[in-house]
Design a protein around this motif. Structure first.
Motif, PDB file in Angstrom:
ATOM      1  N   MET A   1      -9.137 -67.094   3.059  1.00  0.00           N
ATOM      2  CA  MET A   1      -9.504 -68.225   3.786  1.00  0.00           C
ATOM      3  C   MET A   1      -9.258 -67.926   5.236  1.00  0.00           C
ATOM      4  SD  MET A   1      -8.379 -71.857   1.671  1.00  0.00           S
ATOM      5  CE  MET A   1      -6.845 -71.270   1.126  1.00  0.00           C
ATOM      6  N   HIS A   2      -8.256 -67.183   5.674  1.00  0.00           N
ATOM      7  CA  HIS A   2      -8.010 -66.651   6.871  1.00  0.00           C
ATOM      8  C   HIS A   2      -9.085 -65.656   7.405  1.00  0.00           C
ATOM      9  CE1 HIS A   2      -3.497 -67.900   7.223  1.00  0.00           C
ATOM     10  NE2 HIS A   2      -4.324 -69.025   7.286  1.00  0.00           N
TER      11      HIS A   2
ATOM     12  N   THR B   1      -8.162 -70.591  -3.126  1.00  0.00           N
ATOM     13  CA  THR B   1      -6.741 -70.916  -2.847  1.00  0.00           C
ATOM     14  C   THR B   1      -5.866 -70.000  -2.144  1.00  0.00           C
ATOM     15  OG1 THR B   1      -5.922 -70.390  -5.064  1.00  0.00           O
ATOM     16  CG2 THR B   1      -6.374 -72.513  -4.643  1.00  0.00           C
ATOM     17  N   ARG B   2      -6.731 -68.677  -2.011  1.00  0.00           N
ATOM     18  CA  ARG B   2      -6.057 -67.548  -1.596  1.00  0.00           C
ATOM     19  C   ARG B   2      -5.857 -67.494  -0.212  1.00  0.00           C
ATOM     20  NH1 ARG B   2      -9.402 -62.921  -4.296  1.00  0.00           N
ATOM     21  NH2 ARG B   2     -10.913 -64.616  -3.717  1.00  0.00           N
ATOM     22  N   LEU B   3      -4.835 -67.610   0.684  1.00  0.00           N
ATOM     23  CA  LEU B   3      -4.776 -67.901   2.175  1.00  0.00           C
ATOM     24  C   LEU B   3      -5.332 -66.624   2.781  1.00  0.00           C
ATOM     25  CD1 LEU B   3      -3.571 -69.745   3.955  1.00  0.00           C
ATOM     26  CD2 LEU B   3      -1.231 -68.482   3.939  1.00  0.00           C
ATOM     27  N   ASP B   4      -5.187 -65.425   2.131  1.00  0.00           N
ATOM     28  CA  ASP B   4      -5.819 -64.379   3.254  1.00  0.00           C
ATOM     29  C   ASP B   4      -7.487 -64.401   3.297  1.00  0.00           C
ATOM     30  OD1 ASP B   4      -5.778 -63.775   0.393  1.00  0.00           O
ATOM     31  OD2 ASP B   4      -5.778 -61.464   0.767  1.00  0.00           O
TER      32      ASP B   4
ATOM     33  N   LEU C   1      -5.067 -76.793   3.944  1.00  0.00           N
ATOM     34  CA  LEU C   1      -6.160 -75.686   4.018  1.00  0.00           C
ATOM     35  C   LEU C   1      -6.705 -75.729   2.610  1.00  0.00           C
ATOM     36  CD1 LEU C   1      -6.974 -73.762   6.336  1.00  0.00           C
ATOM     37  CD2 LEU C   1      -5.834 -71.994   5.044  1.00  0.00           C
TER      38      LEU C   1
ATOM     39  N   ALA D   1      -9.443 -77.028   7.769  1.00  0.00           N
ATOM     40  CA  ALA D   1      -8.429 -77.026   8.202  1.00  0.00           C
ATOM     41  C   ALA D   1      -7.671 -78.216   8.828  1.00  0.00           C
ATOM     42  CB  ALA D   1      -8.046 -75.972   9.058  1.00  0.00           C
TER      43      ALA D   1
ATOM     44  N   SER E   1      -1.939 -66.282  11.709  1.00  0.00           N
ATOM     45  CA  SER E   1      -1.648 -66.475  10.148  1.00  0.00           C
ATOM     46  C   SER E   1      -0.088 -66.328  10.079  1.00  0.00           C
ATOM     47  CB  SER E   1      -2.223 -65.345   9.388  1.00  0.00           C
ATOM     48  OG  SER E   1      -1.944 -64.163   9.841  1.00  0.00           O
TER      49      SER E   1
ATOM     50  N   PHE F   1       0.481 -72.559   6.312  1.00  0.00           N
ATOM     51  CA  PHE F   1      -0.861 -72.406   6.490  1.00  0.00           C
ATOM     52  C   PHE F   1      -1.492 -71.660   7.803  1.00  0.00           C
ATOM     53  CE2 PHE F   1      -0.545 -75.925   3.585  1.00  0.00           C
ATOM     54  CZ  PHE F   1      -0.630 -75.383   2.487  1.00  0.00           C
TER      55      PHE F   1
END
Length: 214
Positions: free
Chosen positions: A15-16, A10-13, A169, A110, A46, A51
């Motif tokens: 996944m990005h 779940t960590r956005l950074d 995401l 995504a 980002s 997201f």
């Protein structure tokens, strides 16, 4: 996508980062003729909430920008490192033999609506950013301005920009979290012995996630 809780990322950074490192996404849409998939190199912004935003371009001759534009939801799949996991990696194979082969993988899905940007100057800027990112590691980095100006001017009208504000995401990191510690160590060692970029990347992921479990 089916995601057991132990495999959910779940960590956005995180996944990005995977999306940037594996930026050739599989862009899936539903058009008049059914499901359609295209492989496109994306850039991820980002900074846009919640997201981020995906940007890319397609050939004008590709009907996807006409068929799937508007409010229809699209899906882009970014596939990270993946590796076959042999039962011989597991310490428990010698104890009871109750083990089977599997695959480890890291993937991001995504979702978002497709926006069409039919603007040659937007496309030019997107091409410059995209090539700049991919050429950064080259000893002699190629730039859009290296090509003849008239060649680029003729090329731009044959391309159409697309933008996808990400509304959902999902990340799945299946990296042996469901195995006991000795099996995870065996997987890491087995992959490092196998070698190759994907196996080594997966070995690192198994080690990192195992440290979190420990």
């Amino acid at each position: 996508m089916y995601i057991p809780s132990m495999f959910e990322e779940t960590r956005l950074d995180v996944m990005h980062q995977l999306m940037r490192e594996h930026s050739l996404g599989t862009f899936v849409t539903l058009g008049p003729d059914g499901l359609n998939a295209n492989q496109l190199p994306f850039e991820i912004d980002s900074g846009d909430p919640p997201f981020g935003t995906l940007r890319a371009h397609v050939a004008r001759a590709n009907p996807v920008w006409r068929d799937a534009s508007g409010s229809v939801e699209s899906l882009t799949v970014f596939q990270g490192a993946r590796a076959y996991i042999s039962p011989s990696f597991y310490a428990t194979k010698k104890e009871h033999g109750k083990v089977v082969p599997t695959y480890n993988y890291m993937v991001v899905h995504a979702y978002g609506p497709l926006r069409v940007i039919d603007d040659p100057q937007w496309v030019r800027a997107q091409l410059e950013r995209l090539t700049g990112a991919h050429e950064a590691g080259q000893s002699e980095a190629w730039k859009l301005s290296d090509a003849p100006a008239d060649f680029i001017e003729k090329l731009l009208p044959s391309l159409v920009g697309i933008e996808i504000p990400i509304t959902r995401l999902l990340g799945k990191w299946k990296v042996s979290q469901n195995q006991p510690r000795l099996n995870r160590i065996g997987v890491e060692d087995g992959l490092r012995t196998r070698g190759g970029s994907e196996a080594l990347a997966m070995a690192e992921a198994v080690a990192n996630r195992g440290n979190q479990i420990a």
